[in-house]
Design a protein around this motif. Structure first.
Motif, PDB file in Angstrom:
ATOM      1  N   GLN A  54     -45.271  35.134 -16.953  1.00  0.00           N
ATOM      2  CA  GLN A  54     -46.454  34.900 -16.116  1.00  0.00           C
ATOM      3  C   GLN A  54     -45.920  34.078 -14.550  1.00  0.00           C
ATOM      4  O   GLN A  54     -46.369  34.600 -13.659  1.00  0.00           O
ATOM      5  N   ARG A  55     -45.012  33.299 -14.514  1.00  0.00           N
ATOM      6  CA  ARG A  55     -44.421  32.601 -13.412  1.00  0.00           C
ATOM      7  C   ARG A  55     -43.998  33.746 -12.470  1.00  0.00           C
ATOM      8  O   ARG A  55     -44.262  33.580 -11.078  1.00  0.00           O
ATOM      9  N   GLN A  58     -46.750  35.479 -10.771  1.00  0.00           N
ATOM     10  CA  GLN A  58     -47.345  34.409  -9.705  1.00  0.00           C
ATOM     11  C   GLN A  58     -46.580  34.333  -8.534  1.00  0.00           C
ATOM     12  O   GLN A  58     -47.022  34.524  -7.283  1.00  0.00           O
ATOM     13  N   GLN A  61     -46.860  37.505  -6.456  1.00  0.00           N
ATOM     14  CA  GLN A  61     -48.001  37.937  -6.311  1.00  0.00           C
ATOM     15  C   GLN A  61     -48.475  39.236  -6.678  1.00  0.00           C
ATOM     16  O   GLN A  61     -49.099  40.139  -5.878  1.00  0.00           O
ATOM     17  N   ARG A  63     -50.431  42.030  -9.528  1.00  0.00           N
ATOM     18  CA  ARG A  63     -51.688  42.114 -10.430  1.00  0.00           C
ATOM     19  C   ARG A  63     -51.303  42.748 -11.581  1.00  0.00           C
ATOM     20  O   ARG A  63     -50.808  43.996 -11.507  1.00  0.00           O
ATOM     21  N   ASN A  88     -50.932  29.923 -18.850  1.00  0.00           N
ATOM     22  CA  ASN A  88     -51.672  29.004 -17.942  1.00  0.00           C
ATOM     23  C   ASN A  88     -53.005  29.939 -17.773  1.00  0.00           C
ATOM     24  O   ASN A  88     -53.295  31.129 -17.169  1.00  0.00           O
ATOM     25  N   SER A  91     -54.199  31.632 -14.318  1.00  0.00           N
ATOM     26  CA  SER A  91     -53.833  33.130 -13.893  1.00  0.00           C
ATOM     27  C   SER A  91     -53.704  33.982 -14.937  1.00  0.00           C
ATOM     28  O   SER A  91     -52.847  34.909 -14.921  1.00  0.00           O
ATOM     29  N   GLY A 121     -51.180  37.716  -8.534  1.00  0.00           N
ATOM     30  CA  GLY A 121     -50.692  36.681  -9.356  1.00  0.00           C
ATOM     31  C   GLY A 121     -51.311  36.280 -10.730  1.00  0.00           C
ATOM     32  O   GLY A 121     -51.262  35.443 -11.244  1.00  0.00           O
ATOM     33  N   GLU A 122     -52.040  37.435 -11.066  1.00  0.00           N
ATOM     34  CA  GLU A 122     -53.054  37.284 -12.326  1.00  0.00           C
ATOM     35  C   GLU A 122     -52.816  38.247 -13.269  1.00  0.00           C
ATOM     36  O   GLU A 122     -52.545  39.435 -13.105  1.00  0.00           O
TER      37      GLU A 122
END
Length: 259
Positions: A54-55, A58, A61, A63, A88, A91, A121-122
């Motif tokens: 996930q980081r 992010q 950037q 998707r 998190n 995001s 970032g999601e």
């Protein structure tokens, strides 16, 4: 030989060796116990890696959409829960859309799903997706043949547009056999905490098994593309399927990000 440990037993256990000693004394299957301990340890390691993933999404950037499809009771929701448990929430989103409204039924089929696509970032997890129209809807008579045929003509073009726009799409199909699905339905009916999961549509899963198979195979043949392939996850064991789903998702994301 009770088959379970009491709270008093657990209070006196301060090591793995003692746990296994108590398990043997109480007639508990130690092989199964070892599997559960290994699973929890590996699940924690998997979730740590998911946080790192996930980081990375992010920082880069990106998707990302991960689609979870499969027969009823195949373990989609449970796997999503394990995936998302420690991510998190700012995001990450889980999308499980209800049946379309009257207004949505008059719109282009993909519109309601487009509104749920990720921002930069999601990561978005789809607990069922636009592929409802490829299998569930024609099996259950929720769409016309013309609507189904139009969807099958458009879906790969739609996904190619997402691909060209830089969205990373992972498509997972959770596969169980007929006997395992029946067992899971029976457990749901007996468990008051899970009875809400068993809908009239689910209960038709056994009756329409071969019809589901026909549409599923046709879906794979028409929508397994180089830019948006399907990954099949054998999910008779829910716990093992979580590991496989993570491994294949991570591999797919790494490959797509480096294309």
């Amino acid at each position: 030989m009770s088959g379970y440990l009491t709270n008093e037993d657990l209070a006196n256990i301060d090591s793995k060796n003692k746990l296994f000693e108590h398990a043997k004394t109480h007639g508990i299957d130690t092989d199964k116990l070892q599997f559960e301990l290994d699973y929890e340890q590996q699940l924690e390691a998997l979730q740590v890696e998911l946080i790192k993933l996930q980081r990375w999404v992010q920082l880069q950037q990106l998707r990302v959409v991960i689609i979870f499809e499969g027969r009823d009771a195949a373990g989609k929701g449970g796997t999503i829960k394990r995936f998302a448990e420690h991510l998190n929430p700012r995001s990450m989103r889980i999308v499980a859309l209800p049946k379309p409204t009257d207004q949505e039924q008059g719109q282009w089929y993909f519109r309601r799903y487009i509104k749920q696509l990720p921002n930069v970032g999601e990561i978005v997890f789809f607990d069922r997706s636009w592929y409802n129209r490829a299998v569930v809807e024609p099996v259950m008579g929720f769409c016309t043949d013309d609507q189904y045929q139009q969807f099958m003509r458009q879906v790969s073009e739609f996904e190619h547009m997402l691909f060209e726009d830089g969205l990373l799409l992972i498509k997972l199909w959770f596969s169980i056999d007929k006997q395992e699905q029946s067992r899971r339905f029976q457990r749901r009916m007996k468990n008051p905490l899970k009875q809400w999961k068993l809908s009239p549509v689910d209960q038709k899963g056994q009756e329409y098994w071969h019809k589901y198979t026909y549409y599923k195979e046709h879906m794979f043949a028409q929508t397994h593309t180089s830019f948006s392939p399907w990954t099949i996850i054998k999910s008779n064991s829910k716990k093992l399927s979580s590991w496989r789903a993570y491994d294949m998702s991570f591999l797919s994301l790494s490959t797509k990000a480096n294309q």
